[in-house]
Enzyme design. Structure first.
Site, PDB file in Angstrom:
ATOM      1  N   GLY A  28       0.345  -1.193   0.067  1.00  0.00           N
ATOM      2  CA  GLY A  28      -0.551  -0.289   0.552  1.00  0.00           C
ATOM      3  C   GLY A  28       0.791   1.179   0.178  1.00  0.00           C
ATOM      4  N   TRP A  29       0.269   2.173   0.130  1.00  0.00           N
ATOM      5  CA  TRP A  29       1.052   3.358  -0.201  1.00  0.00           C
ATOM      6  C   TRP A  29      -0.035   4.729   0.715  1.00  0.00           C
ATOM      7  CZ3 TRP A  29      -1.230   1.913  -4.402  1.00  0.00           C
ATOM      8  CH2 TRP A  29      -2.338   2.462  -4.736  1.00  0.00           C
ATOM      9  N   GLY A  30       0.793   5.520   0.789  1.00  0.00           N
ATOM     10  CA  GLY A  30       0.150   6.987   2.185  1.00  0.00           C
ATOM     11  C   GLY A  30       0.468   7.705   1.155  1.00  0.00           C
ATOM     12  N   VAL A  35       4.398   1.422   0.800  1.00  0.00           N
ATOM     13  CA  VAL A  35       4.490  -0.141   2.073  1.00  0.00           C
ATOM     14  C   VAL A  35       4.562  -1.334   1.886  1.00  0.00           C
ATOM     15  CG1 VAL A  35       3.689  -1.369   3.997  1.00  0.00           C
ATOM     16  CG2 VAL A  35       3.407   1.561   3.789  1.00  0.00           C
ATOM     17  N   LYS A  50       7.372  -0.337   5.916  1.00  0.00           N
ATOM     18  CA  LYS A  50       7.218   0.956   5.183  1.00  0.00           C
ATOM     19  C   LYS A  50       8.552   2.165   4.713  1.00  0.00           C
ATOM     20  CE  LYS A  50       4.315   4.992   7.506  1.00  0.00           C
ATOM     21  NZ  LYS A  50       2.965   4.941   8.232  1.00  0.00           N
ATOM     22  N   ASP A 152      -6.648   9.944  14.653  1.00  0.00           N
ATOM     23  CA  ASP A 152      -6.823   9.871  13.008  1.00  0.00           C
ATOM     24  C   ASP A 152      -7.580   8.364  12.916  1.00  0.00           C
ATOM     25  OD1 ASP A 152      -7.491  10.383  10.652  1.00  0.00           O
ATOM     26  OD2 ASP A 152      -5.202  10.401   9.482  1.00  0.00           O
TER      27      ASP A 152
HETATM   28  P1  ATP Z   1      -1.685   8.026   5.522  1.00  0.00           P
HETATM   29  O1  ATP Z   1      -1.350   9.807   3.856  1.00  0.00           O
HETATM   30  O2  ATP Z   1      -3.041   7.064   5.028  1.00  0.00           O
HETATM   31  O3  ATP Z   1      -0.431   8.866   6.395  1.00  0.00           O
HETATM   32  P2  ATP Z   1       1.927   6.713   5.517  1.00  0.00           P
HETATM   33  O4  ATP Z   1       2.701   7.037   4.368  1.00  0.00           O
HETATM   34  O5  ATP Z   1       1.916   7.185   6.915  1.00  0.00           O
HETATM   35  O6  ATP Z   1      -0.364   7.191   5.401  1.00  0.00           O
HETATM   36  P3  ATP Z   1      -0.379   4.392   6.290  1.00  0.00           P
HETATM   37  O7  ATP Z   1      -0.710   4.384   6.301  1.00  0.00           O
HETATM   38  O8  ATP Z   1       0.425   3.654   7.286  1.00  0.00           O
HETATM   39  O9  ATP Z   1       1.092   5.454   5.034  1.00  0.00           O
HETATM   40  O10 ATP Z   1       0.100   3.011   5.151  1.00  0.00           O
HETATM   41  C1  ATP Z   1       0.055   3.101   4.103  1.00  0.00           C
HETATM   42  C2  ATP Z   1      -0.899   1.355   3.717  1.00  0.00           C
HETATM   43  O11 ATP Z   1       0.016   0.274   2.971  1.00  0.00           O
HETATM   44  C3  ATP Z   1      -2.373   0.853   4.059  1.00  0.00           C
HETATM   45  O12 ATP Z   1      -3.089   1.967   4.277  1.00  0.00           O
HETATM   46  C4  ATP Z   1      -2.212   0.032   4.688  1.00  0.00           C
HETATM   47  O13 ATP Z   1      -2.526  -0.300   3.031  1.00  0.00           O
HETATM   48  C5  ATP Z   1      -0.806  -0.329   4.190  1.00  0.00           C
HETATM   49  N1  ATP Z   1       0.302  -1.036   5.296  1.00  0.00           N
HETATM   50  C6  ATP Z   1       0.456  -0.327   5.778  1.00  0.00           C
HETATM   51  N2  ATP Z   1       0.991  -0.804   7.830  1.00  0.00           N
HETATM   52  C7  ATP Z   1       0.940  -2.183   6.738  1.00  0.00           C
HETATM   53  C8  ATP Z   1       1.085  -3.045   8.348  1.00  0.00           C
HETATM   54  N3  ATP Z   1       1.325  -3.261   9.644  1.00  0.00           N
HETATM   55  N4  ATP Z   1       0.427  -4.702   7.287  1.00  0.00           N
HETATM   56  C9  ATP Z   1       1.080  -4.495   5.835  1.00  0.00           C
HETATM   57  N5  ATP Z   1      -0.116  -3.682   5.121  1.00  0.00           N
HETATM   58  C10 ATP Z   1      -0.040  -2.260   5.736  1.00  0.00           C
HETATM   59 MG    MG Z   2      -0.011   8.208   8.230  1.00  0.00          MG
END
Ligand code: ATP
Ligand code: MG
Ligand code: MG
Length: 429
Positions: A28-30, A35, A50, A152
């Site tokens: 996934g990604w955010g 990730v 991540k 959140d």
């Molecule tokens: P945001 O914009 O939501 O703050 P972020 O860059 O902080 O995003 P996360 O929300 O921590 O990233 O993770 C992005 C995606 O990766 C999640 O929505 C999920 O699909 C996947 N993911 C994150 N952590 C895990 C995990 N421990 N196991 C499996 N998939 C994960």
């Molecule tokens: Mg985040």
């Protein structure tokens, strides 16, 4: 975003942290990171890697997240508190700069995907209850033991336990953890493709197993749910990028819009009870498939005002003192505590909404709204804590199933009550 300061481009098979972790596939990604599923050659486990964007503000955010996740892991050595576990962290230098990396335990799909998979129909209440219990265990730990606010909480940030074990996957068994190089991934029949397809198929199956529809009364077209038994729905709270210590909140505007508490909109100060508000919004969404509050702005009023109007239509009028007590109150409320631009509100209380729109039985609606409504108290300090919610009868519920076995020539069981510590059979010959 794959440029200087942005994401790090990963290829399957790439090594991280001096070869300890091998990238397997994207999970996934955010906004901040990508990730990856990675193989940990030291522990022989699969982990989630991540990889943060590299610009300074993202690195700083990652360091904060690492600090929070470390406190979470230190306070929960047995890893039973329904919060994601940080396994390791390190820096990775790539063409786009230096990236902070977090190694997290590998989890499964988010509750948002579960809701989507279920075609926004709402999950069976027993599953909602189990998921709520996990979230509450996590929140109680964060709030009471660590003094931490998540800020959140929403379905996207709650992940199910992975029901897929890549290590035990028959296709993978005995194979090298480095499944393939990126080139081979382009061939239709590569090992990676076969494994990916298999993993996807299994993930789909797993989600299908635990979703399922709520049984409804009356003549609706909904089917009763299958697979009710034996599936223990467990999940964990993730994404601590916005978490803060209650003693030093750093942002005025917190939470994703639909899950935002009224005191945040009004700028009246906030504490742990903002998470309880988001939790209640999440529980409603799990049970119905719909977001509870989805405000929209218009030419005559803003999104905040619509949001407050939606809250009052469901929960009744906000007490005048609370409505007028925030730094932003003057923009939104008059001195009587009425909204300035939205004058006519249609009151539709929670239990009626559940029955009329979502076809809950009267009993289910009453019990569920008895649990939810106190969490939507406009006075933050009156909202139950996570610890109190864990004591609530709805969470510790006795599931009543009326069974009629008359036609099988056995006894007629009037009511079968299955509680946490008790099993009663009220039988009639
Ligand atoms: P945001 O914009 O939501 O703050 P972020 O860059 O902080 O995003 P996360 O929300 O921590 O990233 O993770 C992005 C995606 O990766 C999640 O929505 C999920 O699909 C996947 N993911 C994150 N952590 C895990 C995990 N421990 N196991 C499996 N998939 C994960
Ligand atoms: Mg985040
Ligand atoms: Mg996220």
């Amino acid at each position: 975003s794959y440029r200087k300061g942005g994401y790090h481009a990963v290829r399957i098979g790439d090594p991280f942290n001096a070869g300890r972790y091998i990238a397997q596939r994207k999970l996934g990604w955010g906004q901040f990171s990508t990730v990856w599923l990675a193989y940990d050659t030291q522990s022989s486990n699969y982990v989630a890697l991540k990889i943060q964007k590299s610009a300074t503000q993202f690195s700083q955010a990652a360091l904060h997240e690492i600090e929070v996740l470390s406190a979470i892991a230190d306070g929960d050595p047995s890893n039973t508190k329904c919060v994601v576990r940080l396994i390791d962290h390190f820096k990775h230098l790539g063409p786009n700069g230096q990236h902070q990396c977090m190694v997290l335990e590998f989890l499964g799909d988010s509750l948002l995907r579960l809701i989507r998979h279920n075609h926004y129909k709402g999950l069976h209440l027993n599953k909602v209850r189990e998921i709520c219990k996990c979230i509450l265990i996590g929140l109680d730990y964060l709030h009471r033991e660590l003094g931490l606010l998540h800020t959140d909480l929403k379905p996207e940030n709650i992940l199910l336990f992975s029901t897929i074990d890549p290590a035990k996957d028959p296709v993978n068994s005995g194979a090298s953890p480095i499944l393939s190089r990126p080139e081979s991934n382009l061939n239709g029949g590569s090992t990676m493709n076969i494994i990916e397809k298999k993993l996807k198929r299994r993930a789909k199956k797993a989600v299908a197993k635990i979703s399922g529809r709520r049984t409804t009364m009356g003549g609706t077209t909904e089917k009763p749910e299958r697979n009710l038994d034996g599936v223990n729905v467990r999940c964990k709270v993730v994404d601590f990028g916005n978490a803060c210590w209650a003693a030093k909140p750093f942002a005025e505007e917190i939470q994703t819009r639909q899950y935002r508490a009224p005191e945040v909109i009004l700028r009246s100060g906030y504490s742990f009870s903002v998470d309880m508000w988001s939790f209640a919004c999440t529980a409603f969404e799990l049970a119905t498939g719909d977001m509870l509050f989805a405000p929209k702005g218009s030419q005559t009023f803003c999104e905040d005002e619509d949001h407050l109007a939606l809250m009052m239509e469901l929960l009744g009028k906000m007490p005048r003192k609370i409505a007028t007590g925030g730094a932003r109150s003057k923009d939104l409320f008059d001195r009587h505590g009425d909204l300035k631009r939205i004058r006519r509100l249609k009151y539709w209380p929670m239990n009626r909404l559940l029955v009329d729109r979502y076809k809950f039985s009267e009993d289910d609606a009453r019990e569920f709204s008895d649990f939810l409504c106190p969490l939507f108290d406009f006075a933050p300090e009156k909202r139950p804590t996570a610890q109190q919610c864990l004591q609530h009868p709805w969470i510790n519920c006795t599931v009543s199933i009326n069974v009629d076995m008359k036609n099988q020539g056995v006894a007629t069981v009037e009511k079968l009550e299955v509680g946490v510590n008790n099993l009663h059979l009220k039988a009639r010959k």
